[in-house]
Design a protein around this motif. Structure first.
Motif, PDB file in Angstrom:
ATOM      1  N   ALA B 432      -0.477 -10.646   6.422  1.00  0.00           N
ATOM      2  CA  ALA B 432      -1.425 -10.504   5.225  1.00  0.00           C
ATOM      3  C   ALA B 432      -0.579  -9.380   4.319  1.00  0.00           C
ATOM      4  CB  ALA B 432      -2.834 -10.089   5.534  1.00  0.00           C
ATOM      5  N   ASP B 433       0.362  -8.462   4.774  1.00  0.00           N
ATOM      6  CA  ASP B 433       1.085  -7.596   4.350  1.00  0.00           C
ATOM      7  C   ASP B 433      -0.413  -6.343   3.847  1.00  0.00           C
ATOM      8  OD1 ASP B 433       3.147  -5.918   3.755  1.00  0.00           O
ATOM      9  OD2 ASP B 433       3.151  -6.646   1.824  1.00  0.00           O
ATOM     10  N   ARG B 434      -1.172  -6.277   4.770  1.00  0.00           N
ATOM     11  CA  ARG B 434      -2.206  -5.161   4.346  1.00  0.00           C
ATOM     12  C   ARG B 434      -1.403  -3.778   4.291  1.00  0.00           C
ATOM     13  NH1 ARG B 434      -6.511  -4.871   9.164  1.00  0.00           N
ATOM     14  NH2 ARG B 434      -6.917  -2.742   8.032  1.00  0.00           N
ATOM     15  N   PRO B 435      -2.104  -3.157   3.642  1.00  0.00           N
ATOM     16  CA  PRO B 435      -1.448  -1.765   3.238  1.00  0.00           C
ATOM     17  C   PRO B 435      -1.639  -1.061   4.441  1.00  0.00           C
ATOM     18  CG  PRO B 435      -3.157  -2.149   1.496  1.00  0.00           C
ATOM     19  CD  PRO B 435      -3.201  -3.271   2.361  1.00  0.00           C
ATOM     20  N   TYR B 436      -0.520  -0.449   4.863  1.00  0.00           N
ATOM     21  CA  TYR B 436      -0.020   0.004   6.069  1.00  0.00           C
ATOM     22  C   TYR B 436      -1.030   1.373   6.537  1.00  0.00           C
ATOM     23  CZ  TYR B 436       2.585   1.670  10.336  1.00  0.00           C
ATOM     24  OH  TYR B 436       3.028   2.312  11.376  1.00  0.00           O
ATOM     25  N   ASN B 437      -1.542   2.098   5.232  1.00  0.00           N
ATOM     26  CA  ASN B 437      -2.311   3.060   5.570  1.00  0.00           C
ATOM     27  C   ASN B 437      -3.532   2.725   5.869  1.00  0.00           C
ATOM     28  OD1 ASN B 437      -2.838   1.910   3.156  1.00  0.00           O
ATOM     29  ND2 ASN B 437      -3.413   3.830   2.001  1.00  0.00           N
ATOM     30  N   GLN B 438      -4.034   1.545   5.504  1.00  0.00           N
ATOM     31  CA  GLN B 438      -5.502   1.093   5.958  1.00  0.00           C
ATOM     32  C   GLN B 438      -5.414   0.677   7.652  1.00  0.00           C
ATOM     33  OE1 GLN B 438      -6.606  -2.076   3.609  1.00  0.00           O
ATOM     34  NE2 GLN B 438      -6.523  -0.944   1.795  1.00  0.00           N
ATOM     35  N   VAL B 439      -4.029   0.132   7.820  1.00  0.00           N
ATOM     36  CA  VAL B 439      -3.908  -0.342   9.325  1.00  0.00           C
ATOM     37  C   VAL B 439      -3.984   0.626  10.064  1.00  0.00           C
ATOM     38  CG1 VAL B 439      -2.115  -1.466  10.753  1.00  0.00           C
ATOM     39  CG2 VAL B 439      -2.565  -2.301   8.425  1.00  0.00           C
ATOM     40  N   VAL B 440      -3.169   1.887   9.753  1.00  0.00           N
ATOM     41  CA  VAL B 440      -3.115   3.206  10.571  1.00  0.00           C
ATOM     42  C   VAL B 440      -4.527   3.575  10.798  1.00  0.00           C
ATOM     43  CG1 VAL B 440      -2.150   5.497  10.819  1.00  0.00           C
ATOM     44  CG2 VAL B 440      -0.782   3.340  10.176  1.00  0.00           C
ATOM     45  N   ARG B 441      -5.288   3.580   9.614  1.00  0.00           N
ATOM     46  CA  ARG B 441      -6.658   4.055   9.707  1.00  0.00           C
ATOM     47  C   ARG B 441      -7.656   3.503  10.684  1.00  0.00           C
ATOM     48  NH1 ARG B 441     -11.789   4.921   8.395  1.00  0.00           N
ATOM     49  NH2 ARG B 441     -12.407   6.874   7.534  1.00  0.00           N
ATOM     50  N   GLU B 442      -7.509   2.257  10.595  1.00  0.00           N
ATOM     51  CA  GLU B 442      -8.194   1.246  11.340  1.00  0.00           C
ATOM     52  C   GLU B 442      -7.790   1.600  12.962  1.00  0.00           C
ATOM     53  OE1 GLU B 442      -8.145  -2.802  10.400  1.00  0.00           O
ATOM     54  OE2 GLU B 442      -8.786  -3.433  12.626  1.00  0.00           O
ATOM     55  N   ILE B 572      -4.018  12.026   7.410  1.00  0.00           N
ATOM     56  CA  ILE B 572      -2.597  11.525   7.853  1.00  0.00           C
ATOM     57  C   ILE B 572      -2.246  10.453   6.805  1.00  0.00           C
ATOM     58  CG2 ILE B 572      -1.355   9.800   9.197  1.00  0.00           C
ATOM     59  CD1 ILE B 572      -2.634  11.062  11.825  1.00  0.00           C
ATOM     60  N   VAL B 573      -3.150   9.699   6.328  1.00  0.00           N
ATOM     61  CA  VAL B 573      -2.682   8.670   5.410  1.00  0.00           C
ATOM     62  C   VAL B 573      -2.932   8.893   3.787  1.00  0.00           C
ATOM     63  CG1 VAL B 573      -3.229   6.666   6.977  1.00  0.00           C
ATOM     64  CG2 VAL B 573      -4.700   7.449   5.626  1.00  0.00           C
ATOM     65  N   ALA B 574      -3.567  10.158   3.656  1.00  0.00           N
ATOM     66  CA  ALA B 574      -3.468  10.557   2.403  1.00  0.00           C
ATOM     67  C   ALA B 574      -2.316  10.565   1.670  1.00  0.00           C
ATOM     68  CB  ALA B 574      -4.144  12.096   2.255  1.00  0.00           C
ATOM     69  N   VAL B 624       4.392   4.784  -1.318  1.00  0.00           N
ATOM     70  CA  VAL B 624       3.181   5.200  -1.585  1.00  0.00           C
ATOM     71  C   VAL B 624       2.587   4.397  -3.045  1.00  0.00           C
ATOM     72  CG1 VAL B 624       1.631   7.118  -2.483  1.00  0.00           C
ATOM     73  CG2 VAL B 624       3.268   7.511  -0.786  1.00  0.00           C
ATOM     74  N   ASP B 625       3.550   4.495  -3.997  1.00  0.00           N
ATOM     75  CA  ASP B 625       3.397   3.833  -5.176  1.00  0.00           C
ATOM     76  C   ASP B 625       3.093   2.285  -5.035  1.00  0.00           C
ATOM     77  OD1 ASP B 625       3.466   6.271  -6.484  1.00  0.00           O
ATOM     78  OD2 ASP B 625       5.736   5.953  -7.261  1.00  0.00           O
ATOM     79  N   CYS B 626       3.799   1.596  -4.224  1.00  0.00           N
ATOM     80  CA  CYS B 626       3.410   0.008  -3.765  1.00  0.00           C
ATOM     81  C   CYS B 626       2.362   0.201  -3.042  1.00  0.00           C
ATOM     82  CB  CYS B 626       4.724  -0.309  -3.463  1.00  0.00           C
ATOM     83  SG  CYS B 626       6.138  -0.300  -4.417  1.00  0.00           S
ATOM     84  N   GLY B 627       1.305   0.993  -2.992  1.00  0.00           N
ATOM     85  CA  GLY B 627       0.319   0.626  -1.899  1.00  0.00           C
ATOM     86  C   GLY B 627       0.458   0.429  -0.601  1.00  0.00           C
ATOM     87  N   TYR B 628       1.603   1.389  -0.051  1.00  0.00           N
ATOM     88  CA  TYR B 628       1.890   1.254   1.415  1.00  0.00           C
ATOM     89  C   TYR B 628       2.135  -0.437   1.958  1.00  0.00           C
ATOM     90  CZ  TYR B 628       0.121   5.863   1.162  1.00  0.00           C
ATOM     91  OH  TYR B 628      -0.114   7.237   1.173  1.00  0.00           O
ATOM     92  N   ARG B 629       2.585  -0.882   1.154  1.00  0.00           N
ATOM     93  CA  ARG B 629       2.884  -2.358   1.319  1.00  0.00           C
ATOM     94  C   ARG B 629       4.191  -2.600   2.100  1.00  0.00           C
ATOM     95  NH1 ARG B 629      -1.602  -5.884   0.426  1.00  0.00           N
ATOM     96  NH2 ARG B 629      -2.758  -4.979  -1.426  1.00  0.00           N
ATOM     97  N   LEU B 630       4.180  -2.924   3.256  1.00  0.00           N
ATOM     98  CA  LEU B 630       5.597  -3.123   3.936  1.00  0.00           C
ATOM     99  C   LEU B 630       6.630  -3.905   3.515  1.00  0.00           C
ATOM    100  CD1 LEU B 630       4.210  -2.602   7.986  1.00  0.00           C
ATOM    101  CD2 LEU B 630       5.861  -1.090   6.543  1.00  0.00           C
ATOM    102  N   LYS B 631       6.158  -4.908   2.900  1.00  0.00           N
ATOM    103  CA  LYS B 631       6.981  -6.125   2.334  1.00  0.00           C
ATOM    104  C   LYS B 631       7.549  -5.432   1.046  1.00  0.00           C
ATOM    105  CE  LYS B 631       4.912 -10.309   3.649  1.00  0.00           C
ATOM    106  NZ  LYS B 631       4.287 -11.566   3.215  1.00  0.00           N
TER     107      LYS B 631
END
Lengths: 307, 823
Positions: B432-442, B572-574, B624-631
């Motif tokens: 789903a290419d979820r934003p990596y910052n959200q993944v790490v927070r989860e 961390i993810v700020a 960061v600007d791309c919303g932490y999208r790994l893709k």
């Protein structure tokens, strides 16, 4: 070198083994010790490891004078060293007591077997971030191979504790497989059925051709070290001496019987044979001591194999 | 052999011209005085300086001795041009004018009114001497056990303990306040008394006089309470041209009383790569061989660093003008230009396709996929290929394995289903290419039953299996390395003598996990993680609870009844936290280049600088600007010309410089799963994994409970530790490739590719070419083809039939470097 002395630490003299062990446990410098020794004499060593945590009460520390709820169910017997007793399950070992030392004060606060083994084989408390190398890997790195044989051999199976860790897998041990099988041969050491050595050589020639074309274009340290291991591998495959070293079948039947037709018995014999041929450190794992239930019944045959 | 070079057909539409890369020399634009903010303590005090000339093309050079430097207030400060230093004459503010050519600048130096005869302080004066003379080095009294009972803290990081040791310990035997010159502290280093470290001081040295004066003044710990708060070194970056050229490094210490102090001769210098340059104790740096290195200066627990490049000769007019694809190239090419290293040519389309298939999906392109790409004539076809591969399921499979490595999905602690569920959880957010910052927070706030909330499996490697306890000490270094790029493990037991992280930092971070607890299900490996309302981590020295503290200094307000981990995760993810994005982009970058912009890739610290700071910062900002999208991160890297550079060796620069500056691609070993899957692909025979349907890829296996021999031999990692995969080859690998059943079964199988090709009635030459293309994604050159055919003819004469000959050839292909490496 006196390899017949004892099956424990065969060619490494007792004090030397203790020295290496003690240094490693103090976290001190094994490479320095090896470097200092390098010019003086060769180091050869067999480590026989009772995997699973053999009970000290039923092996080398029977505590014959302790209250009955501390003693094990087996009796202590005298050894060839007056005043030193070990378990009655090790009668043959007892006769050799004047040739080995017992350390009874060791303990570990690692509760997981894997981590405890890692501790004892690296001399460094296991960490979550870094895998420290086992002695054998340090020996591999510092002394290299002799007579075309791998310097560090593990018998019979790969074990996570006997690895090279941060030194890199190049110094990992060579694993033999179980020598107590019919027609035992070391994995991948013999050519596939129907392939002659000449044909294998021809294949290698073809390979060298492909590789040299590639190397005109590419240069990288990883290519050089891959080459090095291919060269060593072919040496092992093609050298009759190296093959003989692993061929336990050449040992007299009588001697093989004396060592016991068990994995540990044949493993110890193979270790001895390899050390005689030029392997520097051979570790034999003897498994199954993790006897949480039915302890006496399970331990007895293991120790009799060991003895 | 010449590789096919189809440069041009694969260029992207995103070209833009590099402003900084040209052969023309720049014009002098500005002068920079360093150090800035000089505050001399009293009359007589001095501070060395450096001047840097900045040119319009972005290059810099030393101008300390070429520019004219005059004091506009000579009654306050005079310029000692012979020693390149400012000297204080009287309290006040002095304006300093610097000029070269048409460029002139003014800077200020102030002088305070401290007493002329300053008292000597233990810190920094005496500690500085112990540091510069090597007394507290790791080989001497700074070793963990000291020397002969005299133990100092390494490089003076613990001044209070050192004072105790010198003045108080063993009944104060080391100082003699009645007759200071008879103090052991002076008799040992002057070798009046036997000293294992030899004679380090002479009686007429400045250091001796300072030590004596301190003893005469009563050997006080710190009469003024002044501490060193910061150390700076100038210049922070410099490129030296040709062997033997010099640069005077200047070090300034900032003290807690607001003054500064020239510490150029009071620090311990270390050159990271001493093949590149060497430095004298007075700060004179000399170039040795072309390369790039960090120089650090240490004193009193502080450290300052500079990055030094050495090049053979200045950039010539024949330096190639290269166009980049995006900002990565701009920053990489600028650095290459400055270091006079030529960027490698662009890869051919065939090389590019093979490389990106392996990197992004862990598989080889099939001949059909390869030809479809080669026949595409659109200018932006590489971009299009990148976009399409990012949407394929194999991308998810391949990168899931990497995240399993990183998040330690290991069998030592997790059994069967739990491990599989953790893998599926990774798969899902990657797909789903979820934003990596959200993944790490989860991940960092996960709790509950591991079977219901797979993310909570993350905590398992930090439990003690038998004791059934969770250890904050085990999870803290993991979180720190993974998400901050900082190795904290040393600080668990002691302050890091060479770095800024202390035990306080370690336990401050650990305190965020103090309330996490685990319950074990009976008889199985199911765990439930939950939070208690209280729980503390005690500092090992004070034995008192430590307040949660972010790395650095900030202590967050803790509202009652809250998941502390959430506070940490949010920090961390700020987006304003520079650690997380930088650590993440560097980790991903490392996967593609096998060398991080900071290397080792998870070891960010002041003495381990990024080789290209601008690149790291810019890439982190992009992420960061791309919303932490790994893709998006993959996309920008893969589209860069830097990634698409050829692996061909180029003359000139050393291998290590090319590697550190990303001048070309370096061959790397295929990971175990990728190699095995590639062997299956080339031979057309799927590998059989026990309990899995035919055709399952190695990277899709769930439980390496009984890992395949091949995978184990090719360094399938132990994931209970963070160490990663070993790249070094082994004897077992070579033997298994040459002789093992994995290869043998596949080349001898009557259902393999050889059977198919022979059945189609293809000639030997066509079959050889087909195998080349399957394994190498290229065709053999005429000379290669001929050499192989000649070789096979000899074998045929020896009595082998066609099938046997081709098996030999297939064996050679699979064993070749060109197949086993990504390049």
């Amino acid at each position: 070198m006196d390899v017949k002395a004892s099956c424990f630490y065969s060619t490494c003299r007792r004090r030397d083994f203790l020295k290496v062990g003690a240094l490693a446990f103090a976290g001190l410098n094994l490479p320095k010790l090896l470097a200092a020794d390098r010019n003086r004499r060769e180091i050869s060593c067999i480590v026989l490891f009772q995997n699973g945590g053999a009970s000290q009460l039923d092996t080398f520390d029977p505590k014959p004078d302790a209250p009955s709820d501390i003693r094990g169910s087996f009796k202590a017997i005298p050894t060839s060293v007056p005043g030193t007793h070990i378990s009655e399950l090790l009668p043959r070992t007892a006769k050799l007591a004047h040739k080995f030392s017992i350390i009874r004060s060791m303990h570990s606060d690692e509760a997981i077997h894997e981590r405890a083994r890692q501790y004892i084989f690296s001399g460094t408390k296991p960490r979550n971030e870094l895998l420290h190398p086992s002695y054998g890997a340090v020996v591999s790195r510092e002394l290299g191979s002799k007579n075309g044989l791998p310097p560090f051999v593990v018998i019979p199976e790969k074990d996570l504790s006997a690895e090279a860790g941060f030194l890199g897998s190049s110094y990992d041990p060579f694993v033999t497989g179980n020598p107590n099988t019919k027609d035992f041969s070391v994995k991948d050491l013999t050519l596939p059925l129907g392939l002659t050595l000449e044909e294998a050589q021809a294949r290698t020639h073809l390979l060298a051709m492909l590789d040299s074309a590639f190397k005109n274009v590419e240069q990288s340290p990883v290519i050089d070290s891959m080459d090095e291991f291919y060269r060593k591998a072919f040496e092992l495959i093609s050298s009759p001496a190296a093959k003989r070293a692993f061929n336990i079948g050449e040992e007299p039947e009588k001697l093989r019987d004396d060592y016991g037709r068990t994995t540990v018995g044949q493993g110890a014999l193979l270790a001895r044979r390899l050390i005689e041929s030029g392997v520097r450190l051979a570790t034999v794992f003897h498994g199954g001591y993790d006897t949480h239930v039915n302890h006496e019944k399970l331990t007895q045959p293991l120790l009799s194999e060991f003895d | 052999m010449a590789k096919l070079r189809l440069i041009g057909s694969g260029l992207l539409a995103l070209l833009f011209v590099m402003p900084a890369c040209g052969a023309e020399a720049g014009v002098l634009k500005a002068l920079r005085l360093e150090p800035e903010g000089i505050v001399l303590a009293s009359r007589g005090a001095a501070q060395r300086f450096t001047l840097t000339a900045i040119y319009s093309d972005g290059t810099e050079s030393d101008a300390t001795r070429t520019a004219r430097v005059i004091s506009l207030n000579p009654e306050v400060v005079v310029v000692d041009t012979a020693h390149c230093q400012f000297q204080a004459k009287s309290p006040g503010l002095a304006r300093i004018r610097m000029a070269q050519g048409k460029v002139a600048t003014v800077a200020e130096v102030s002088v305070r009114n401290h007493p002329a005869e300053m008292s000597v302080n233990f810190s920094p004066d005496i500690l500085s001497i112990l540091t510069t003379k090597g007394c507290n080095g790791s080989g001497c009294h700074g070793s963990p056990v000291g020397q002969n009972g005299f133990k100092l803290s390494l490089f003076g990081y613990d001044g209070a303990a050192d004072y105790q040791m010198i003045v108080k310990a063993q009944d104060g035997r080391r100082v003699n306040l009645q007759d200071p010159a008879k103090s052991l502290l002076l008799l040992k280093p002057t070798f009046v008394e036997p000293h294992g470290g030899g004679r380090l001081l002479s009686e007429d040295s400045d250091e001796y006089r300072l030590l004596l004066k301190w003893l005469e003044q009563g050997a006080r710990q710190n009469s003024s309470g002044t501490r060193l708060t910061k150390l700076e070194m100038a210049p922070t970056e410099r490129i030296l041209v040709s062997k033997g050229s010099h640069q005077s490094m200047v070090v300034i210490g900032r003290l807690s009383d607001g003054t500064t102090r020239d510490m150029t001769r009071e620090v311990r210098y270390v050159v990271g790569d001493d093949v590149v340059a060497e430095i004298m104790s007075d700060g004179t740096l000399s170039a040795k061989t072309p390369g790039i290195t960090t120089v650090s200066a240490r004193a009193l627990g502080q450290v300052a660093t500079a990055q030094i490049g050495v090049i053979q000769e200045p950039v010539g007019s024949d330096y190639p003008h290269v166009k980049g694809n995006n900002f990565i190239d701009e920053l990489v090419l600028t650095k290459l230009h400055r270091m006079n290293v030529r960027p490698a040519a662009l890869t051919s389309d065939r090389e590019f396709a093979r490389r990106i298939f392996l990197d992004l999906m862990g598989i080889l392109p099939t001949p059909e996929e390869l030809h479809r790409f080669l026949e595409d004539s659109r200018l932006d076809k590489r971009s299009r290929l990148i976009n399409s591969l990012l949407e394929r399921p194999e991308y998810v499979s391949h990168w899931t394995v990497k995240f399993e490595d990183w998040f330690r999905n290991c069998q030592l602690h997790m059994q069967g289903r739990s491990m599989g569920m953790f893998k599926d959880w990774i798969r899902d957010w990657l797909a789903a290419d979820r934003p990596y910052n959200q993944v790490v927070r989860e991940l960092l706030t996960s709790q509950g039953d591991t079977m219901l909330n797979p993310a909570a499996n993350f905590w398992l490697p930090a439990t003690d299996f038998m004791l059934k306890q969770f250890s904050v000490n085990k999870v803290t270094p993991t979180v720190s390395r993974l998400f901050l790029g900082v190795r904290m493990e040393c600080a668990e037991c002691h302050n890091h003598p060479l770095e800024n992280y202390t035990q306080d930092d370690f336990y401050g971070l650990a305190a965020f996990f103090a309330r996490l607890r685990v319950k074990h299900g009976y008889g199985e490996y199911r765990r439930t993680w939950f939070l208690e309302n209280e729980g503390d981590v005690n500092h090992p020295l004070t034995k008192k609870p430590v307040l949660p503290k972010f790395l650095g200094d900030a202590v967050p307000p803790i509202p009652g009844d809250v998941d502390l981990r959430a506070i940490l995760a949010d920090w961390i993810v700020a987006s304003e936290n520079s650690y997380f994005a930088r650590a993440t982009v560097n980790r991903v970058w490392h996967e593609y280049f096998n060398t991080g912009i900071v290397e080792p890739f998870d070891d960010f610290r002041s003495t381990n600088m990024p080789t290209n700071r601008q690149l790291l910062d810019r890439l982190a900002r992009h992420f960061v600007d791309c919303g932490y999208r790994l893709k998006e991160l993959h996309r920008i890297i893969l589209n860069s010309r830097t990634y698409q550079a050829s692996s061909e060796t180029s003359p000139g620069a050393s291998e290590s410089v090319q590697r550190l500056l990303f001048a070309r691609c370096f061959a790397r070993k295929l990971p175990a799963e990728v190699l095995l899957d590639s062997i299956s692909q080339v031979t057309g025979v799927a590998h059989k994994f026990r309990g899995y349907p035919d055709g399952t890829f190695a990277k899709d296996l769930y439980i390496p409970d009984n890992p395949d021999y091949f995978l184990v031999t090719f360094s399938f990692p132990r994931r209970d530790i963070l160490a990663g995969r070993s790249q070094s080859p082994t004897l077992g690998q070579a033997l298994h490739m040459m002789n093992g059943e994995t290869i043998r079964e596949k080349i001898e199988s009557d259902k393999n590719i050889l059977t198919g090709l022979m059945h189609r009635g293809l000639s030997d030459a066509d079959i050889i070419s087909a195998l080349y293309e399957r394994a190498y994604s290229r065709l053999p050159s005429d000379s290669e083809l001929k050499a192989i055919q000649d070789d096979l003819l000899v074998e045929r004469a020896a009595g082998l039939d066609s099938r046997q000959l081709l098996e030999s050839f297939l064996w050679a292909i699979l064993n070749s470097k060109e197949f086993q490496l990504n390049h």
